[in-house]
Motif scaffolding. Structure first.
Motif, PDB file in Angstrom:
ATOM      1  N   THR A 426      -7.644   1.376  -6.579  1.00  0.00           N
ATOM      2  CA  THR A 426      -8.902   0.672  -6.846  1.00  0.00           C
ATOM      3  C   THR A 426      -9.543   0.328  -5.507  1.00  0.00           C
ATOM      4  OG1 THR A 426      -7.816  -1.482  -6.914  1.00  0.00           O
ATOM      5  CG2 THR A 426      -7.990  -0.281  -8.999  1.00  0.00           C
ATOM      6  N   ASP A 427     -10.841   0.086  -5.540  1.00  0.00           N
ATOM      7  CA  ASP A 427     -11.540  -0.265  -4.304  1.00  0.00           C
ATOM      8  C   ASP A 427     -10.998  -1.550  -3.710  1.00  0.00           C
ATOM      9  OD1 ASP A 427     -13.118   1.993  -4.541  1.00  0.00           O
ATOM     10  OD2 ASP A 427     -14.668   0.937  -5.710  1.00  0.00           O
ATOM     11  N   ALA A 428     -10.678  -2.513  -4.578  1.00  0.00           N
ATOM     12  CA  ALA A 428     -10.153  -3.781  -4.079  1.00  0.00           C
ATOM     13  C   ALA A 428      -8.806  -3.587  -3.406  1.00  0.00           C
ATOM     14  CB  ALA A 428     -10.043  -4.784  -5.223  1.00  0.00           C
ATOM     15  N   ALA A 429      -7.939  -2.744  -4.014  1.00  0.00           N
ATOM     16  CA  ALA A 429      -6.627  -2.533  -3.424  1.00  0.00           C
ATOM     17  C   ALA A 429      -6.736  -1.802  -2.085  1.00  0.00           C
ATOM     18  CB  ALA A 429      -5.753  -1.753  -4.391  1.00  0.00           C
ATOM     19  N   ILE A 430      -7.631  -0.822  -1.996  1.00  0.00           N
ATOM     20  CA  ILE A 430      -7.804  -0.106  -0.722  1.00  0.00           C
ATOM     21  C   ILE A 430      -8.324  -1.056   0.344  1.00  0.00           C
ATOM     22  CG2 ILE A 430      -9.078   1.738   0.428  1.00  0.00           C
ATOM     23  CD1 ILE A 430      -9.015   3.286  -2.195  1.00  0.00           C
ATOM     24  N   ALA A 431      -9.303  -1.876  -0.023  1.00  0.00           N
ATOM     25  CA  ALA A 431      -9.841  -2.820   0.945  1.00  0.00           C
ATOM     26  C   ALA A 431      -8.787  -3.829   1.366  1.00  0.00           C
ATOM     27  CB  ALA A 431     -11.050  -3.520   0.351  1.00  0.00           C
ATOM     28  N   ARG A 432      -7.944  -4.238   0.476  1.00  0.00           N
ATOM     29  CA  ARG A 432      -6.916  -5.216   0.821  1.00  0.00           C
ATOM     30  C   ARG A 432      -5.900  -4.635   1.788  1.00  0.00           C
ATOM     31  NH1 ARG A 432      -4.641  -5.714  -3.950  1.00  0.00           N
ATOM     32  NH2 ARG A 432      -2.905  -4.321  -3.423  1.00  0.00           N
ATOM     33  N   GLU A 433      -5.487  -3.389   1.582  1.00  0.00           N
ATOM     34  CA  GLU A 433      -4.445  -2.803   2.410  1.00  0.00           C
ATOM     35  C   GLU A 433      -4.977  -2.235   3.726  1.00  0.00           C
ATOM     36  OE1 GLU A 433      -1.381  -3.228   1.770  1.00  0.00           O
ATOM     37  OE2 GLU A 433      -1.665  -4.025  -0.242  1.00  0.00           O
ATOM     38  N   THR A 434      -6.232  -1.905   3.782  1.00  0.00           N
ATOM     39  CA  THR A 434      -6.780  -1.347   5.027  1.00  0.00           C
ATOM     40  C   THR A 434      -7.364  -2.406   5.944  1.00  0.00           C
ATOM     41  OG1 THR A 434      -8.884  -0.916   3.906  1.00  0.00           O
ATOM     42  CG2 THR A 434      -7.273   0.885   3.996  1.00  0.00           C
ATOM     43  N   THR A 452      -7.583   4.880   5.628  1.00  0.00           N
ATOM     44  CA  THR A 452      -8.681   4.521   4.730  1.00  0.00           C
ATOM     45  C   THR A 452      -9.334   5.750   4.137  1.00  0.00           C
ATOM     46  OG1 THR A 452      -9.105   2.512   6.018  1.00  0.00           O
ATOM     47  CG2 THR A 452     -10.845   3.272   4.549  1.00  0.00           C
ATOM     48  N   SER A 453      -9.733   6.727   4.931  1.00  0.00           N
ATOM     49  CA  SER A 453     -10.378   7.939   4.406  1.00  0.00           C
ATOM     50  C   SER A 453      -9.420   8.762   3.566  1.00  0.00           C
ATOM     51  CB  SER A 453     -10.921   8.781   5.577  1.00  0.00           C
ATOM     52  OG  SER A 453      -9.853   9.152   6.440  1.00  0.00           O
ATOM     53  N   PHE A 454      -8.154   8.798   3.932  1.00  0.00           N
ATOM     54  CA  PHE A 454      -7.170   9.567   3.169  1.00  0.00           C
ATOM     55  C   PHE A 454      -6.972   8.954   1.784  1.00  0.00           C
ATOM     56  CE2 PHE A 454      -2.617  10.191   2.035  1.00  0.00           C
ATOM     57  CZ  PHE A 454      -2.645  11.553   1.815  1.00  0.00           C
ATOM     58  N   TRP A 455      -6.876   7.637   1.731  1.00  0.00           N
ATOM     59  CA  TRP A 455      -6.667   7.009   0.426  1.00  0.00           C
ATOM     60  C   TRP A 455      -7.915   7.100  -0.451  1.00  0.00           C
ATOM     61  CZ3 TRP A 455      -3.756   2.033   2.467  1.00  0.00           C
ATOM     62  CH2 TRP A 455      -2.427   2.394   2.772  1.00  0.00           C
ATOM     63  N   GLY A 478      -8.261  21.791   4.312  1.00  0.00           N
ATOM     64  CA  GLY A 478      -8.184  21.265   5.668  1.00  0.00           C
ATOM     65  C   GLY A 478      -7.803  19.812   5.681  1.00  0.00           C
ATOM     66  N   ASP A 479      -8.740  18.931   6.019  1.00  0.00           N
ATOM     67  CA  ASP A 479      -8.447  17.514   6.158  1.00  0.00           C
ATOM     68  C   ASP A 479      -8.695  16.707   4.894  1.00  0.00           C
ATOM     69  OD1 ASP A 479     -11.138  17.883   6.119  1.00  0.00           O
ATOM     70  OD2 ASP A 479     -11.572  16.467   7.734  1.00  0.00           O
ATOM     71  N   HIS A 480      -8.950  17.345   3.772  1.00  0.00           N
ATOM     72  CA  HIS A 480      -9.190  16.612   2.528  1.00  0.00           C
ATOM     73  C   HIS A 480      -8.822  17.491   1.332  1.00  0.00           C
ATOM     74  CE1 HIS A 480     -12.826  19.044   2.954  1.00  0.00           C
ATOM     75  NE2 HIS A 480     -12.990  18.894   1.633  1.00  0.00           N
ATOM     76  N   TYR A 481      -8.757  16.819   0.160  1.00  0.00           N
ATOM     77  CA  TYR A 481      -8.504  17.515  -1.107  1.00  0.00           C
ATOM     78  C   TYR A 481      -9.830  17.692  -1.827  1.00  0.00           C
ATOM     79  CZ  TYR A 481      -3.412  16.586  -0.905  1.00  0.00           C
ATOM     80  OH  TYR A 481      -2.082  16.551  -0.546  1.00  0.00           O
ATOM     81  N   GLU A 482      -9.910  18.793  -2.552  1.00  0.00           N
ATOM     82  CA  GLU A 482     -10.989  19.012  -3.501  1.00  0.00           C
ATOM     83  C   GLU A 482     -10.352  19.296  -4.859  1.00  0.00           C
ATOM     84  OE1 GLU A 482     -13.899  21.849  -2.368  1.00  0.00           O
ATOM     85  OE2 GLU A 482     -14.351  20.881  -0.431  1.00  0.00           O
TER      86      GLU A 482
END
Length: 496
Positions: A426-434, A452-455, A478-482
């Motif tokens: 979730t956005d909140a969880a990503i913001a909390r951990e980053t 941050t970008s990877f998650w 490359g550096d990301h998933y599609e």
């Protein structure tokens, strides 16, 4: 005296004693009268010879137990039968003449008071057979009681049939119904009831109530008119019933009874059913259903999803006993990190004979990991509770998980998607951990700003499954998933 002479003397004395005894026994009476014998039996016994062929009456006397008084001359019978001459050597049977008749014995022994017989006194001596005393007369039936008439008078009698039974039956019977006249036209007015003629009313017998029998309720004379009016009122005016046409229906009575008004209850107001009132029952899962696996490192949970009714449904959430490292992906070998990303498991990645009971390889490194130079391998989901970069599920947990995974691959599923996330994306969880914003201080999160970008890229695949219920197909670009398609430089993430 010489012994020889002594022996001869003793033998002579013995012979003399023997001869004397035989001579004495020869003259003893042969038959002694029995005690309690009837006169006819005593006569038959007296007719027998008193002297036997050898030894006189010795044997009979010994058998019958001759009393002492029988040997005395006083106890001898008055009339002694004539002796019969018997040869000395051969016994001869007595010959019965035609004039001499055998003694007649009564068919039943006479009722004499029983006395003690010689056989009863001395059981070792053989005697006559004794019969039980017979009754003098057969038993009589019970006598008739003298008060038989009194007993019969006291016994209740059944109810008698009334004498006026025919009159009671005629009174209680309903009057016969007169057949409807075919030629009589129906009355034009439906409000006038047919009136019976005076002759029919005169012929109707009067109902006289019986004094003892209750009468049934009387039948109204206008019953046919009431029934016809009810049918006419129920059917439409321009529609005839199949049993009787509308024109031929009998008219209702002239004075119709007032109809009873019944209050109608108000109909309840219909309310719309709540949205959760018609929920479908939970699906029944089985071995062989398609499988999808999601792992959350921070929550320590493994979700097993099974396809049922065209979409994946959560079957069970298993607790992870142990995983190693911190949040974030695995970068190199021996960093003791558990991987994160989108992986795929094929049949070649199963290991039923693992050192940790059961195991399957998640497929690290995948195409994305290799494109980004990440190294290492042998990352498993296995049993026990020991982890060096793996996910330990205990033997009991892996037994059930491995069973569904193996059954799905055997049933035709080519690859099983395994999505590994650091936490619920979730956005909140990503913001909390980053560490972005004030949530890092309030939630006590860590400093994982480099991921941050990877998650956020992992969250795209997470949101697709949450929205569609289908795990997306991941491509390494490359550096990301599609997801669900990629460019020419992208490579699909697949199992071995």
């Amino acid at each position: 005296m010489k012994p020889r002479l002594t022996h001869l003397l003793l033998a002579s004395l013995a012979l003399a004693a023997l001869g004397g005894g035989v001579a004495i026994l020869r003259f003893l009476p042969g038959v002694a009268p029995q005690r309690g014998a009837s006169p006819a039996q005593q006569t038959a016994m007296a007719a027998k010879p008193a002297v036997g062929p050898i030894g006189g009456a010795m044997l009979p006397g010994l058998r019958r137990g001759v009393p002492p008084e029988a040997t005395s001359p006083v106890a001898a019978p008055a009339e002694t039968p004539a002796p019969v001459t018997i040869p000395a050597l051969a016994p001869a049977a007595p010959v019965a003449t035609a004039a001499q008749e055998p003694p007649q014995t009564p068919p039943f022994p006479t009722a004499v008071a029983p006395e003690a017989s010689p056989a009863a006194e001395n059981p070792d001596v053989e005697g006559d057979v004794s019969f039980p005393p017979q009754p003098a007369a057969p038993p009589l039936p019970p006598s008739r009681p003298a008060d038989l008439a009194k007993i019969a008078a006291q016994t209740p009698l059944p109810p008698s049939r009334p004498g006026d039974l025919d009159r009671l039956a005629a009174v209680t019977a309903p009057p016969p119904e007169a057949p409807p006249a075919a030629s009589a036209p129906a009355p034009e007015s439906p409000s006038v009831a047919p009136v019976p003629p005076a002759s029919e009313a005169a012929q109707t017998p009067e109902r006289t109530p019986a004094p003892d029998a209750p009468l049934p309720p009387t039948r109204p004379r206008e019953l046919a008119g009431v029934a016809a009016s009810t049918r006419v009122a129920a059917a439409p005016a321009d529609q005839a019933t199949p049993a009787q046409p509308a024109a031929a229906a009998p008219a209702p009575p002239a004075a119709a009874a007032p109809t009873t008004q019944v209050a109608r209850l108000p109909e309840p107001a219909l309310r719309p059913a709540p949205e959760d009132a018609f929920q479908q029952p939970p699906p029944k899962f089985g071995m062989g259903d398609q499988v999808f696996v999601r792992i959350f490192k921070q929550e320590g949970q493994l979700e097993l999803w099974l396809r049922k009714n065209g979409r994946f449904n959560l079957y069970k959430t298993f607790p992870i006993c142990k995983w190693s490292g911190r949040l974030g992906p695995k970068i190199k070998e021996a960093d003791y990190q558990s991987p994160e990303g989108f992986y795929s498991v094929s049949a070649r990645q199963l290991n039923p004979h693992s050192n940790y009971h059961r195991a399957f390889n998640v497929g690290y490194p995948n195409a994305f990991d290799r494109q980004n130079g990440r190294t290492g391998g042998l990352v498993m989901v296995h049993g026990a509770c020991k982890s060096v970069g793996c996910f330990a599920m205990t033997d009991r947990g892996i037994e059930e998980i491995y069973g569904f995974v193996e059954a799905a691959l055997r049933a035709g599923q080519k690859e099983i998607a395994v999505h590994i996330f650091p936490f619920r994306m979730t956005d909140a969880a990503i913001a909390r951990e980053t560490g972005g914003g004030w949530l890092a201080f309030v939630g006590g999160g860590g400093n994982y700003a480099q991921w941050t970008s990877f998650w956020k890229n992992l969250k795209q695949g997470y949101d697709l499954f949450e929205r569609t219920g289908e795990p997306p197909v991941a491509f390494a670009c490359g550096d990301h998933y599609e997801f669900d398609g990629g460019g020419a430089s992208c490579r699909r993430v697949a199992g071995w």
